[in-house]
Design an enzyme around this catalytic site. Structure first.
Site, PDB file in Angstrom:
ATOM      1  N   HIS A  77       0.792  -1.236   0.000  1.00 24.95           N
ATOM      2  CA  HIS A  77       0.000   0.000   0.000  1.00 24.95           C
ATOM      3  C   HIS A  77       0.822   1.283   0.000  1.00 24.95           C
ATOM      4  O   HIS A  77       0.282   2.368  -0.127  1.00 24.95           O
ATOM      5  CB  HIS A  77      -0.971   0.035   1.189  1.00 24.95           C
ATOM      6  CG  HIS A  77      -0.286   0.358   2.489  1.00 24.95           C
ATOM      7  ND1 HIS A  77       0.353  -0.584   3.239  1.00 24.95           N
ATOM      8  CD2 HIS A  77      -0.131   1.528   3.144  1.00 24.95           C
ATOM      9  CE1 HIS A  77       0.870  -0.020   4.309  1.00 24.95           C
ATOM     10  NE2 HIS A  77       0.605   1.259   4.285  1.00 24.95           N
TER      11      HIS A  77
HETATM   12  C1  UD1 Z   1      -2.036   5.958   5.106  1.00 25.72           C
HETATM   13  C2  UD1 Z   1      -0.763   6.527   5.685  1.00 25.72           C
HETATM   14  C3  UD1 Z   1       0.304   5.437   5.723  1.00 25.72           C
HETATM   15  C4  UD1 Z   1      -0.207   4.199   6.442  1.00 25.72           C
HETATM   16  C5  UD1 Z   1      -1.532   3.745   5.846  1.00 25.72           C
HETATM   17  C6  UD1 Z   1      -2.101   2.625   6.671  1.00 25.72           C
HETATM   18  C7  UD1 Z   1      -0.338   8.906   5.240  1.00 25.72           C
HETATM   19  C8  UD1 Z   1       0.417   9.866   4.414  1.00 25.72           C
HETATM   20  N1  UD1 Z   1      -0.236   7.625   4.859  1.00 25.72           N
HETATM   21  O1  UD1 Z   1      -1.762   5.579   3.762  1.00 25.72           O
HETATM   22  O2  UD1 Z   1       1.435   5.915   6.409  1.00 25.72           O
HETATM   23  O3  UD1 Z   1       0.740   3.176   6.324  1.00 25.72           O
HETATM   24  O4  UD1 Z   1      -2.461   4.839   5.860  1.00 25.72           O
HETATM   25  O5  UD1 Z   1      -3.029   1.866   5.941  1.00 25.72           O
HETATM   26  O6  UD1 Z   1      -0.987   9.288   6.172  1.00 25.72           O
HETATM   27  N2  UD1 Z   1      -9.007   4.891   0.533  1.00 25.72           N
HETATM   28  C9  UD1 Z   1     -10.246   4.320   0.403  1.00 25.72           C
HETATM   29  N3  UD1 Z   1     -10.929   4.028   1.561  1.00 25.72           N
HETATM   30  C10 UD1 Z   1     -10.441   4.274   2.794  1.00 25.72           C
HETATM   31  C11 UD1 Z   1      -9.173   4.867   2.898  1.00 25.72           C
HETATM   32  C12 UD1 Z   1      -8.467   5.169   1.748  1.00 25.72           C
HETATM   33  O7  UD1 Z   1     -10.740   4.069  -0.691  1.00 25.72           O
HETATM   34  O8  UD1 Z   1     -11.116   3.978   3.801  1.00 25.72           O
HETATM   35  C13 UD1 Z   1      -8.255   5.183  -0.722  1.00 25.72           C
HETATM   36  C14 UD1 Z   1      -8.548   6.575  -1.284  1.00 25.72           C
HETATM   37  O9  UD1 Z   1      -8.513   6.477  -2.677  1.00 25.72           O
HETATM   38  C15 UD1 Z   1      -7.346   7.358  -0.795  1.00 25.72           C
HETATM   39  C16 UD1 Z   1      -6.241   6.325  -0.818  1.00 25.72           C
HETATM   40  O10 UD1 Z   1      -6.861   5.107  -0.440  1.00 25.72           O
HETATM   41  O11 UD1 Z   1      -7.050   8.457  -1.609  1.00 25.72           O
HETATM   42  C17 UD1 Z   1      -5.104   6.610   0.121  1.00 25.72           C
HETATM   43  O12 UD1 Z   1      -5.565   6.814   1.453  1.00 25.72           O
HETATM   44  P1  UD1 Z   1      -4.694   7.688   2.475  1.00 25.72           P
HETATM   45  O13 UD1 Z   1      -5.281   7.619   3.832  1.00 25.72           O
HETATM   46  O14 UD1 Z   1      -4.447   9.026   1.920  1.00 25.72           O
HETATM   47  O15 UD1 Z   1      -3.290   6.979   2.465  1.00 25.72           O
HETATM   48  P2  UD1 Z   1      -2.922   5.444   2.719  1.00 25.72           P
HETATM   49  O16 UD1 Z   1      -2.284   4.925   1.489  1.00 25.72           O
HETATM   50  O17 UD1 Z   1      -4.089   4.737   3.279  1.00 25.72           O
HETATM   51  N1  UDP Z   2      -4.042  -5.178   8.720  1.00 22.95           N
HETATM   52  C1  UDP Z   2      -5.330  -5.692   8.793  1.00 22.95           C
HETATM   53  N2  UDP Z   2      -5.943  -6.062   7.617  1.00 22.95           N
HETATM   54  C2  UDP Z   2      -5.342  -5.955   6.403  1.00 22.95           C
HETATM   55  C3  UDP Z   2      -4.029  -5.432   6.353  1.00 22.95           C
HETATM   56  C4  UDP Z   2      -3.412  -5.048   7.524  1.00 22.95           C
HETATM   57  O1  UDP Z   2      -5.901  -5.809   9.879  1.00 22.95           O
HETATM   58  O2  UDP Z   2      -5.972  -6.314   5.396  1.00 22.95           O
HETATM   59  C5  UDP Z   2      -3.376  -4.774   9.976  1.00 22.95           C
HETATM   60  C6  UDP Z   2      -2.050  -5.451  10.203  1.00 22.95           C
HETATM   61  O3  UDP Z   2      -2.230  -6.691  10.860  1.00 22.95           O
HETATM   62  C7  UDP Z   2      -1.316  -4.439  11.047  1.00 22.95           C
HETATM   63  C8  UDP Z   2      -1.834  -3.117  10.514  1.00 22.95           C
HETATM   64  O4  UDP Z   2      -3.074  -3.403   9.877  1.00 22.95           O
HETATM   65  O5  UDP Z   2      -1.672  -4.556  12.413  1.00 22.95           O
HETATM   66  C9  UDP Z   2      -0.858  -2.528   9.542  1.00 22.95           C
HETATM   67  O6  UDP Z   2      -1.456  -1.491   8.865  1.00 22.95           O
HETATM   68  P1  UDP Z   2      -1.012  -1.014   7.415  1.00 22.95           P
HETATM   69  O7  UDP Z   2      -0.276  -2.095   6.729  1.00 22.95           O
HETATM   70  O8  UDP Z   2      -2.218  -0.460   6.768  1.00 22.95           O
HETATM   71  O9  UDP Z   2      -0.076   0.237   7.729  1.00 22.95           O
HETATM   72  P2  UDP Z   2       1.430   0.437   8.240  1.00 22.95           P
HETATM   73  O10 UDP Z   2       1.678  -0.469   9.383  1.00 22.95           O
HETATM   74  O11 UDP Z   2       2.318   0.192   7.083  1.00 22.95           O
HETATM   75  O12 UDP Z   2       1.456   1.867   8.610  1.00 22.95           O
END
Ligand code: UD1
Ligand code: UDP
Length: 383
Positions: A211
């Site tokens: 991601h």
């Molecule tokens: C964010 C964090 C990242 C973290 C991740 C955990 C920042 C800059 N990044 O990344 O550090 O590892 O969360 O998962 O804060 N979207 C949906 N539904 C949702 C959420 C997101 O469709 O419920 C889609 C949208 O198109 C959105 C994109 O995902 O634009 C990215 O979401 P965003 O929260 O901006 O960043 P993450 O990649 O989730």
């Molecule tokens: N996780 C989850 N379901 C998923 C993917 C991740 O519950 O489909 C959990 C995972 O076990 C961990 C946390 O989400 O506890 C990690 O989050 P993510 O990978 O989104 O973000 P990061 O840790 O890289 O910030």
């Protein structure tokens, strides 16, 4: 003492759980020194399977404030959060604001509080990738530099802060994600049906997550990573890929052909299902920080789809290898992991021999949350 907890993204719902449990425990044991806790959800993640499922499964209280910010550019998202969090803080006037990890919700919470002269505590302070192109690296550095209490999960994190001149208010407490695994693993193994649902046998599949912006927003990298996963699937190991919505969208925008009978792309799974999938995987391939650590907690070999990691202890101990996005390297690393999974020392490339780990890991002893709450009380002169 009043604490405002600010969360918004998937891993933060997991990180806040041990803190909320520790606060509940403290309030039961010491009703004479109560902690008033206010939970703020910025709305950064909002799909059911990215947000509400964690509240339901982990038994978290409903947020006291849901700011509904949603998705957007970094400036829009962080700016909207800053405005809306400020309003909450002006109203609640807490003694502490707790922020978690390195997302835009973390930075907005820290900045809003610091500007109002409210003390900031950063849970998971001191992590560094030394790659400023990652939005998370910017969020971490800025958050650490305005924090009053810096709760480090590892000794490496303490050293990173010292290099930047931050030594005051720094506490090595362990990792709240390790606490969370201790808290929820039994429930996961009791309740999750995910292996049955996906017809998986323990140690007969690979688990993959992707991601990070650096991977999803770069078509070449994403194409290569998906090719690496396809190689693994074609070599005979089933690959289960719970895809983040961001990744699903990128795959669809690029019309990437990921079809393979052995590669199964599913939606994001719940935390309990994820723990069971991780624990029983033969190998984990990921660019997630949390998933790298959980692989290590379960002693499942991990192939990290990045060029660097903040969680260097997992690599040093021989349980994680940085494979970047080269398809050949990903497939080779996965093979090496599988071969060394059954005979740890027979296959040295690219995994180094795995050190036997003492029960207390580099990520603490499962009591980070309790320690954090005690330190906040002490710093406020309440104990
Ligand atoms: C964010 C964090 C990242 C973290 C991740 C955990 C920042 C800059 N990044 O990344 O550090 O590892 O969360 O998962 O804060 N979207 C949906 N539904 C949702 C959420 C997101 O469709 O419920 C889609 C949208 O198109 C959105 C994109 O995902 O634009 C990215 O979401 P965003 O929260 O901006 O960043 P993450 O990649 O989730
Ligand atoms: N996780 C989850 N379901 C998923 C993917 C991740 O519950 O489909 C959990 C995972 O076990 C961990 C946390 O989400 O506890 C990690 O989050 P993510 O990978 O989104 O973000 P990061 O840790 O890289 O910030």
């Amino acid at each position: 003492m009043k604490i405002v907890n600010i969360v918004g993204a998937r891993p933060q719902f997991i990180k806040v759980a041990p803190i909320l449990k520790a606060i509940e425990g403290h309030n039961r044991a010491r009703p004479d020194v109560p902690i008033h806790e206010v939970l703020v959800h910025t709305g950064q993640h909002y799909d059911y399977e990215m947000s509400q499922v964690f509240f339901d499964e982990l038994g978290l209280k409903a947020p006291d404030y849901h700011l509904g910010v949603g998705s957007g550019t970094h400036g829009y998202q962080t700016g909207e959060m800053l405005k809306r969090i400020e309003e909450v803080l002006l109203r609640e006037k807490p003694d502490w604001v707790l922020v978690y990890g390195d997302t835009n919700s973390t930075l907005a919470g820290a900045l809003a509080a610091a500007k109002l002269h409210i003390r900031v505590a950063h849970v998971e302070a001191g992590l560094r990738s030394f790659n400023k192109r990652m939005p998370e690296e910017i969020n971490r550095i800025l958050t650490d530099h305005v924090s009053d209490c810096l709760f480090c999960p590892t000794e490496t994190a303490v050293q990173n802060l010292a290099r930047e001149g931050i030594t005051k208010g720094v506490y090595l407490v362990g990792d709240v994600m390790y606490d969370a695994v201790q808290m929820y693993l039994a429930a996961a193994e009791d309740k999750s049906q995910i292996l049955e649902t996906l017809a998986l046998k323990p140690k007969e599949y690979a688990l993959a997550t992707v991601h990070r912006a650096e991977n999803t927003d770069d078509p070449e990298r994403l194409r290569n990573i998906m090719m690496g996963l396809k190689h693994i699937a074609q070599d005979g190991l089933r690959v289960i890929f719970p895809a983040h919505p961001r990744t699903r969208k990128a795959i669809s925008d690029l019309s990437l052909d990921i079809s393979s009978s052995n590669l199964k792309v599913i939606g994001p799974v719940s935390y309990l299902d994820m723990l069971v999938l991780e624990k029983n995987a033969r190998v984990i391939l990921t660019d997630s920080g949390g998933v790298q650590k959980e692989a290590f907690f379960f002693r499942v070999p991990c192939v990290t789809l990045r060029e660097e990691t903040e969680w260097v202890e997992t690599v040093e101990a021989g349980w994680n290898v940085l494979a970047g996005c080269d398809p050949e390297r990903i497939a080779h690393a996965s093979l090496a992991a599988q071969c060394s999974a059954s005979s740890p020392y027979s296959c040295s490339i690219p995994f180094s021999p795995r050190t036997p780990l003492p029960p207390a890991t580099p990520y603490g002893d499962g009591r980070a949350g309790a320690r954090i709450v005690m330190i906040l009380l002490e710093c406020s002169g309440r104990l």
